[in-house]
Design a protein around this motif. Sequence first.
Motif, PDB file in Angstrom:
ATOM      1  N   ILE A  63     -30.133  16.600  28.189  1.00 11.80           N
ATOM      2  CA  ILE A  63     -31.324  17.069  27.534  1.00 11.80           C
ATOM      3  C   ILE A  63     -31.241  17.221  26.194  1.00 11.80           C
ATOM      4  O   ILE A  63     -32.463  17.307  25.451  1.00 11.80           O
ATOM      5  CB  ILE A  63     -31.579  18.513  28.346  1.00 11.80           C
ATOM      6  CG1 ILE A  63     -31.557  18.127  29.919  1.00 11.80           C
ATOM      7  CG2 ILE A  63     -33.012  19.102  28.107  1.00 11.80           C
ATOM      8  CD1 ILE A  63     -31.844  19.221  31.019  1.00 11.80           C
ATOM      9  N   ALA A  64     -30.436  17.672  25.752  1.00 15.14           N
ATOM     10  CA  ALA A  64     -30.217  18.177  24.134  1.00 15.14           C
ATOM     11  C   ALA A  64     -30.421  16.667  23.381  1.00 15.14           C
ATOM     12  O   ALA A  64     -31.285  16.700  22.326  1.00 15.14           O
ATOM     13  CB  ALA A  64     -28.991  18.681  23.740  1.00 15.14           C
ATOM     14  N   GLY A  65     -29.781  15.740  24.077  1.00 13.18           N
ATOM     15  CA  GLY A  65     -30.041  14.125  23.412  1.00 13.18           C
ATOM     16  C   GLY A  65     -31.271  14.082  23.433  1.00 13.18           C
ATOM     17  O   GLY A  65     -31.814  13.285  22.466  1.00 13.18           O
TER      18      GLY A  65
ATOM     19  N   GLN B 259     -36.405  13.022  20.075  1.00 12.10           N
ATOM     20  CA  GLN B 259     -37.773  13.204  19.813  1.00 12.10           C
ATOM     21  C   GLN B 259     -37.777  13.941  18.294  1.00 12.10           C
ATOM     22  O   GLN B 259     -38.668  13.575  17.726  1.00 12.10           O
ATOM     23  CB  GLN B 259     -38.307  14.305  20.850  1.00 12.10           C
ATOM     24  CG  GLN B 259     -38.393  13.609  22.093  1.00 12.10           C
ATOM     25  CD  GLN B 259     -39.851  13.152  22.050  1.00 12.10           C
ATOM     26  OE1 GLN B 259     -40.533  12.582  21.206  1.00 12.10           O
ATOM     27  NE2 GLN B 259     -40.429  13.175  23.327  1.00 12.10           N
ATOM     28  N   ALA B 260     -36.741  14.692  18.099  1.00 13.82           N
ATOM     29  CA  ALA B 260     -36.913  15.384  16.519  1.00 13.82           C
ATOM     30  C   ALA B 260     -36.678  14.232  15.614  1.00 13.82           C
ATOM     31  O   ALA B 260     -37.413  14.251  14.547  1.00 13.82           O
ATOM     32  CB  ALA B 260     -35.904  16.346  16.704  1.00 13.82           C
ATOM     33  N   VAL B 261     -35.967  13.274  15.826  1.00 19.33           N
ATOM     34  CA  VAL B 261     -35.447  12.377  14.783  1.00 19.33           C
ATOM     35  C   VAL B 261     -36.710  11.330  14.725  1.00 19.33           C
ATOM     36  O   VAL B 261     -37.247  10.975  13.673  1.00 19.33           O
ATOM     37  CB  VAL B 261     -34.239  11.404  15.352  1.00 19.33           C
ATOM     38  CG1 VAL B 261     -34.143  10.350  14.497  1.00 19.33           C
ATOM     39  CG2 VAL B 261     -32.874  12.351  15.186  1.00 19.33           C
ATOM     40  N   LEU B 262     -37.448  10.936  15.720  1.00 16.06           N
ATOM     41  CA  LEU B 262     -38.448  10.070  15.784  1.00 16.06           C
ATOM     42  C   LEU B 262     -39.772  10.639  15.147  1.00 16.06           C
ATOM     43  O   LEU B 262     -40.346  10.087  14.519  1.00 16.06           O
ATOM     44  CB  LEU B 262     -38.878   9.756  17.183  1.00 16.06           C
ATOM     45  CG  LEU B 262     -37.791   8.654  17.923  1.00 16.06           C
ATOM     46  CD1 LEU B 262     -38.364   8.355  19.482  1.00 16.06           C
ATOM     47  CD2 LEU B 262     -37.785   7.512  17.438  1.00 16.06           C
ATOM     48  N   ARG B 263     -39.729  12.156  15.103  1.00 13.80           N
ATOM     49  CA  ARG B 263     -40.944  12.594  14.592  1.00 13.80           C
ATOM     50  C   ARG B 263     -40.671  13.208  13.246  1.00 13.80           C
ATOM     51  O   ARG B 263     -41.301  14.103  12.492  1.00 13.80           O
ATOM     52  CB  ARG B 263     -41.319  13.884  15.516  1.00 13.80           C
ATOM     53  CG  ARG B 263     -41.888  13.251  16.809  1.00 13.80           C
ATOM     54  CD  ARG B 263     -42.168  14.286  17.695  1.00 13.80           C
ATOM     55  NE  ARG B 263     -42.432  13.941  19.242  1.00 13.80           N
ATOM     56  CZ  ARG B 263     -43.820  13.619  19.719  1.00 13.80           C
ATOM     57  NH1 ARG B 263     -44.699  13.683  18.797  1.00 13.80           N
ATOM     58  NH2 ARG B 263     -43.981  13.250  20.653  1.00 13.80           N
ATOM     59  N   ALA B 264     -39.437  13.039  12.627  1.00 11.97           N
ATOM     60  CA  ALA B 264     -39.076  13.704  11.459  1.00 11.97           C
ATOM     61  C   ALA B 264     -39.893  13.146  10.218  1.00 11.97           C
ATOM     62  O   ALA B 264     -40.177  14.046   9.372  1.00 11.97           O
ATOM     63  CB  ALA B 264     -37.583  13.371  11.189  1.00 11.97           C
ATOM     64  N   LYS B 265     -40.152  11.886  10.098  1.00  9.33           N
ATOM     65  CA  LYS B 265     -41.051  11.267   9.113  1.00  9.33           C
ATOM     66  C   LYS B 265     -42.523  11.970   9.025  1.00  9.33           C
ATOM     67  O   LYS B 265     -43.074  12.392   8.087  1.00  9.33           O
ATOM     68  CB  LYS B 265     -41.034   9.954   9.208  1.00  9.33           C
ATOM     69  CG  LYS B 265     -42.059   9.288   8.182  1.00  9.33           C
ATOM     70  CD  LYS B 265     -41.890   7.677   8.326  1.00  9.33           C
ATOM     71  CE  LYS B 265     -42.614   6.976   6.995  1.00  9.33           C
ATOM     72  NZ  LYS B 265     -43.039   5.559   7.173  1.00  9.33           N
TER      73      LYS B 265
ATOM     74  N   ALA C 240     -40.027  22.712  17.154  1.00 11.86           N
ATOM     75  CA  ALA C 240     -39.857  22.993  18.686  1.00 11.86           C
ATOM     76  C   ALA C 240     -38.826  22.312  19.387  1.00 11.86           C
ATOM     77  O   ALA C 240     -37.665  22.684  19.921  1.00 11.86           O
ATOM     78  CB  ALA C 240     -41.222  22.718  19.522  1.00 11.86           C
ATOM     79  N   PHE C 241     -38.839  20.909  19.049  1.00 12.13           N
ATOM     80  CA  PHE C 241     -37.724  19.886  19.427  1.00 12.13           C
ATOM     81  C   PHE C 241     -36.343  20.213  19.020  1.00 12.13           C
ATOM     82  O   PHE C 241     -35.635  20.415  19.577  1.00 12.13           O
ATOM     83  CB  PHE C 241     -38.204  18.551  19.221  1.00 12.13           C
ATOM     84  CG  PHE C 241     -39.109  17.954  20.183  1.00 12.13           C
ATOM     85  CD1 PHE C 241     -39.102  17.822  21.591  1.00 12.13           C
ATOM     86  CD2 PHE C 241     -40.185  17.310  19.682  1.00 12.13           C
ATOM     87  CE1 PHE C 241     -39.834  17.269  22.320  1.00 12.13           C
ATOM     88  CE2 PHE C 241     -41.273  16.777  20.661  1.00 12.13           C
ATOM     89  CZ  PHE C 241     -41.008  16.968  21.883  1.00 12.13           C
ATOM     90  N   ALA C 242     -36.369  20.448  17.839  1.00  6.52           N
ATOM     91  CA  ALA C 242     -35.128  20.889  16.954  1.00  6.52           C
ATOM     92  C   ALA C 242     -34.399  22.066  17.524  1.00  6.52           C
ATOM     93  O   ALA C 242     -33.332  22.222  17.780  1.00  6.52           O
ATOM     94  CB  ALA C 242     -35.161  20.882  15.507  1.00  6.52           C
TER      95      ALA C 242
END
Length: 430
Positions: free
Chosen positions: A11-13, A18-24, A39-41
């Motif tokens: 679940i953390a992965g 999601q956090a990485v994909l939305r970082a930009k 929220a994801f992070a």
Amino acid sequence: MTVTDAFAYAIAGLLLIQAVLRAKSAWSGRRRERSLWGAFAALAVSWLCRTSTANDLLDATGILDLGFLVKHTMAIVGICVLLRYVTAVYADADRAVGVRRSARISAVVHRIATRASVGTIAVMAATFIFLLNPPDTSTLFFLERHEGDLGLPIYMGLFYLYMGAAAAVCAVQWGGAARVTPVRSVRIGMLLMSCAMVLAVLYVLLRTAFVVTISVTTVSDSTSQAQETLTDSLLYLFSLLWGIGAIAPVSRAGSERYRAARSLLSLHWLWRELAMAAPDVVRYRPSRLFARLPFVGRALDTFRDVFASPDASLLVRLNRYTVDIRDAIFELQRRTPTDLAEQACDHARSVPNDLQDAEIRAEALWIRAALLCGGPATPSKPAAPAPYPFDPGTDPRHEVPHLRAVAAAYSRIRNSEARALLATTTANYA
């Protein structure tokens, strides 16, 4: 690694991806994009703190059960930021149609949660330090480790109040949005997230009831174990549903980017040759940075043109390619014989080809021949552009597939065939 650890890592992965994909988008986006990324992070860190490895590392500081405090603190941070995201999204949507009651409720809950978050975390930390007794390390579960402690209902009550309120608000908002969202992938995502929040409310109710029970009486080990199994199953299920539901809208965007990348790669060679023939009409000229490198130079320049140009996105880049191609073709019309299009159509119809439509082949042949004309327009040439009777329209849904078909036909036409076509034209060019 235990089964519990495996679920927590999975679940953390999911949340970290999601956090990485939305970082930009979070870096350059609005408050809602930054809130969702936060929220994801935060929730990913909270789930990592459920693992035995993280607990062992934090216990090494000398403060037993510090991992639980960090986990609950990060969960509260994630919940508050998530409420901020929900409020921002529906506030933007409701400006056009009037503020709904559910949006007003979410805004009120968010204001209360935000103002109380620091105080709540401070009270939980104080309760953890001063009211909770040293844990019973024979068990892995926090409630059992502090069963009977005076501060347990205060500590967990605050946490579950946050979680329950946020879950209820999100369930109402996402459930309502799913009914009116026209995009299928977004609608599915909203429904999954709404169902997840319903399970979260059920989880909070069961856990709250159990905390109250063990605060006033003693329960058997079998009852405690059954409660942990049930509530942990709900926790894993609603977290997975929420994570998958959040990915669903992203999958649509990912699919669009994939199709745009395929179209760009299909159009690149045609675009490059046209752009090099009419460099003044394109916005960005083709890359020649790696032109001198043997074997890999062309591939690297193609990658740079397709994936590393200054455009905001692949879809914007695809739109630029189509505009550049049309502008370059218009420039070529000023250099070509007036009857080139007619000759190209006659030649395409006279040469049977089961793989290509005659009109597509004629258009590709016209482009190949026009590129061989070379040189800018001169005063001796006709003032009006040469006819170009190939028009797929300006709708990207039709224009992009049409240009891809033209690009495929263009790659199969040899210069010798185009020169032969030019030899039959009647216009006299210098």
